[in-house]
Each structure stands twice: as structure tokens, then as C-alpha cells.
Design an enzyme around this catalytic site. Sequence first.
Site, PDB file in Angstrom:
ATOM      1  N   ASN A 389     -29.719 108.228 -36.872  1.00  0.00           N
ATOM      2  CA  ASN A 389     -28.980 107.660 -35.759  1.00  0.00           C
ATOM      3  C   ASN A 389     -28.666 106.187 -35.994  1.00  0.00           C
ATOM      4  OD1 ASN A 389     -27.959 106.804 -33.332  1.00  0.00           O
ATOM      5  ND2 ASN A 389     -29.597 107.626 -32.084  1.00  0.00           N
ATOM      6  N   ASP A 390     -29.657 105.332 -35.796  1.00  0.00           N
ATOM      7  CA  ASP A 390     -29.384 103.895 -35.852  1.00  0.00           C
ATOM      8  C   ASP A 390     -28.826 103.440 -37.194  1.00  0.00           C
ATOM      9  OD1 ASP A 390     -30.281 103.712 -33.293  1.00  0.00           O
ATOM     10  OD2 ASP A 390     -32.337 103.189 -33.863  1.00  0.00           O
ATOM     11  N   VAL A 391     -29.214 104.092 -38.278  1.00  0.00           N
ATOM     12  CA  VAL A 391     -28.756 103.642 -39.601  1.00  0.00           C
ATOM     13  C   VAL A 391     -27.295 103.989 -39.847  1.00  0.00           C
ATOM     14  CG1 VAL A 391     -31.065 103.788 -40.593  1.00  0.00           C
ATOM     15  CG2 VAL A 391     -29.548 105.746 -40.788  1.00  0.00           C
TER      16      VAL A 391
END
Lengths: 465, 99
Positions: A389-391
Site C-alpha cells: 500500500n504505502d510503498v
Amino acid sequence: MNSFAGSDLLLQITYLIAAVLFILSLKLMSSPKTARQGVWAGELGMLLAIIGTLLHHGIVDYRWIAIGLVLGSIIGVPLGLVHMTAVPQRTALSHAFGALCVTLVGTSEFYLRAPNVPPFMMAVLSAEVILGSLTFTGSLMAAGKLEEVLPQRPITYKGQNFVNLSVLCLAILGAVVLILHPEQMHLFPAILGISLLFGVLMIVPIGGADMPTVMSLLNSYAGLSAAAMGFVLDSKLLIIAGALDGASGFILSVNMSKAMNRSFSNVLFGAFGQEQAAKGADGQEAKPVKSATPEEAAAILAAASKVVIVPGYGMAVAQAQHKVRELYDALTKRGVDVKFGIHPVAGRMPGHMNVLLAEADIPYDKLLDMEDVNPEFPQTDVALVIGANDVTNPAARNDPGSPIHGMPILDVDKARTVMVIKRGMSPGFAGIDNPLYYLDRTLMLFGDAKSFVGDIVRELGGGHS
Amino acid sequence: MVQSDLLTDLYVFILAAFIGFEVIRRVSPLLHTPLMSLTNALDAIAVVGAIILAGEGKSFLATILGTIAIVAATCNIVGGFLITDRMLRMFKTSRPTKS
């Protein structure tokens, strides 16, 4: 005067050979082709050093040694045979064991020598015990969080950094007093206790996403404590092994903190985890997303000529890596060029994702790290994000207000089509909304990673059953 | 311990750290997990200190703590090398199999 001092030339030469083998061992790790020889070099060095030590004259009683070696091997074998998804907690546990060994030896040396300890010796002895004991409890906490016997959620409160730093300063202050007044022996247990406490406090604010950084940091601390023990025992071999481990952990910590866009000093004091809660899920209004079925996803993948799969920890949680391998096979068979883009902090420890994919028999030359894969996205037909997700969050690149702004990401949004396998629209671990999901070119594939990938494979007519 | 011994040890530490930086910087991110388990196993060379402590029999406390330390370190040696090798065995390239 010292058990290690060089009366026995042969023993010293054995240690020297072991040290050379250790350095060689790490050098051979530079490529997957020679890495196994590296392990053998390390094993040989270890064996030589242990046999050399056992023949050392200072030893009068072998019974306890034998008990220790046998018991350690009995516990060590199952720890070497854990499942690959459990490697992070196993590694954390082994940091704890290493630190325990260092702390116990340091404690014994203190009580054998005190109060006649010269200042420099007391300084390294204190460093050994402080680093050893905080690494011990810190690593146990990390292992507990990774094994999910402890709550993974970061626990933070106001003034946490101040409290933690004060506790650490207290331990160091105690050590300084002890260096100046070695007869104050009662300070020693206090230093030990405070450092053990600090180890716990240090890990309390750490959440799952920060684990790779913490693991690296604990690795470095474990190495430094072993090097300090080497100073206490005047063992050059131990100093070298500790310095190598410390350097390794340090490099990994720097890599990880860069990949998380955190300053290194921030990481060094374990003072992280807090910032994440800053911006919650404020974007709750339902923005439109496009979703697709496995059939549609399979059709798009089959028509692609270049696919990059971006795995994250969610893939490991869903145990989807073997299904991903089937997808890789099915697409490769159709002549699609499939590669994997791996972010440095994907997974729970550095390199974790590579091990899981290698376990699923995906060839390592298809696993690319961030710098190598990012230039490829503009020519990529489909970027398939599985459990990450965040990456992949483009806000890190172009939204200065985002809490993760500045963090290096995988540029999946530059691919022609982006597919994201996700359970639902809930924001990820860090609670940050991901604009990637609302792009025109993004298709959301809602479902469990393992079964969804399995469905795609079935549609493609590959895989088993 | 003599002052010059400590200085020599300091030299050894600093030089080894430099070697460590240079060597480990070249390790591919692909292998960072096995790297960590390998350095951890090598670190368990601390067992040497524990063996001497447990074997010299200078005090009861030292013997007991030394023995526990041997258990902990041996665990890391055996488990660490074992798992590192298991991981490395899994890394295969696609080139020889595909023709």
C-alpha cells in the site's frame, strides 16, 4: 591475567584464521551464486574457533560446556527449520539470544573483577551490558510483536521520547558513576535493570511497518555489544565479528530509514512510530473507484507484453506467494515478460519479500529492487500490486501535505494499467489514503490475495486444477 | 589489561568496521535477510567467551551464567547457519533452466 591473553600462539593463529574466514564469508554473500560458499566459510571459521577454545588450557571443567553446547544445539535446530514467513521473528529471537549471551558474560566478568576495574575497562563493560540488555528485551518485544503474541499496534503517549531518553540517560549516568567509583558495585544491577526496561520502552511505539528498520537497528546493537565484549575479554576475533555485524546492521538501518524517509538520528534513538498516527483517515467520503473481476483482470494480463508485480507484506500474510508463482508461470508461458518490483521496506525485515518469492521458486533475476524497477514502469503494460500500500502511494511523490511525503516509492502509477488486489477500501496500516486507487487507469481487485490470484490463474488456463 | 592492548583492540575494531562497510555495501538487497541471519550466526562467536567462563570454574555464578550463555550462543550458531543455508538454497536463477 586474562584468559584470552596470548600465551597460546597456536590458539591465536586459529582465531586469526577464523577472523579471515568470517570476512571472506561476508564477501561471498555479495552474489547469490557464491553465497552458500560464504555460509560454509563462516561455519568452518566457527568450528575452528570453538575447537581451538575447547583445547585451551584454562578450561578445567568440560561438563557445563558440554551441557550448554548440547542444549543449545537441541534448541537451535528447530529455530533453523522455521517456516520462511516466520523468519523475521526467528531473527529477532536470535538477536535476543546473542544479546543474552553477551549480557550474561558481561555480568559474570563484572562480578569476577569488581571492584578493581580500571576506568576504560569499566566503560566497555558498561557498554557491553547496557547494549546487550536493551537489545535482549528489545528483540524479545520485537519477536513478540512479529509473532503477534503482543499487540502489533504502536502504543504511543505524550512525552514518550522524553521518557525513553531519560531512562537511557539514567543508565548511562549510572555507568559514568561506576567508572569513576568502581567500588559502588550496587549500581551495576541498577544499570542492568534500567537497560532492560529501556529495551521494552524502545519497542512499545513500534508498529509493523517500522519493523524492518527496528530489526536492522537491533542487529547493529547486537553486533556492537558483542564487539564491546571483545574489548572486555581482549578477544580480537570477537571484536572483528561484532564490528562486522554492527556495520551490517548499521548499513541496513540507513537503507531502511532512507526507504521510510526518516532521518537517521530519528531512527537511532528508536524515536519513531509516532508521526504515523498524525493524519488519520480523514478522506472518508466515498470517491469513485473502478473494480474488476478475475476474468477481466486475466484478460488484461493476457493481452499485456510486460507486467511488473509489486508484492507487499499482505501477500505474505495471505500466503499467496505460491499462487503468485503460478501466475508468473501462466503469464511467462504466454510470452509475457513478468518481473517483480520490491521496495526495500516491503515485508517485516530487510529482504524478506525476496526470500518468500525465492521460496516459491521464482527466479531471483526477476526480482528487481526499487532503483532498477522504477525506470521500467513507463514501459509497463500492467503493474499488479499485491498486498502493498504505502510503498506505492503517489502522494509520497507529489503531495507535500502527506505524512509520507518524500518517501521513495515504486512508481506503479506510471504503468499503463494498475491493478491492486486488496481486501477492501480501508486505508492501510499507516492509515493514509492512497490516491493511486482513484486513478483512471487503476482497477481495484477486491478479495483475498491468494484466492484472487488463484482465480486469475484459472482464467488464464494455467496452474493446477 | 595494559593500555597498549586496548589501543590495539581499538585499531582492530575500527579497521574491521571499515572492512564491514565496504564488504556489506556490495551485498545485493536480494540477500539482506540471509545476510542478517549470517552476521547473527557469526556474532555468536561470543560462545568462545562463554565457554571459557563456564570452563574455568572461577565462581559458581560465572559457571552458571556462562553455561546459559553457551546455550544461547550455540542456538544462534546452529539455527543461524542452518536457516541461512536453507534460504540461500532457494535462490535460483531462470537462465540455466530456460533455453
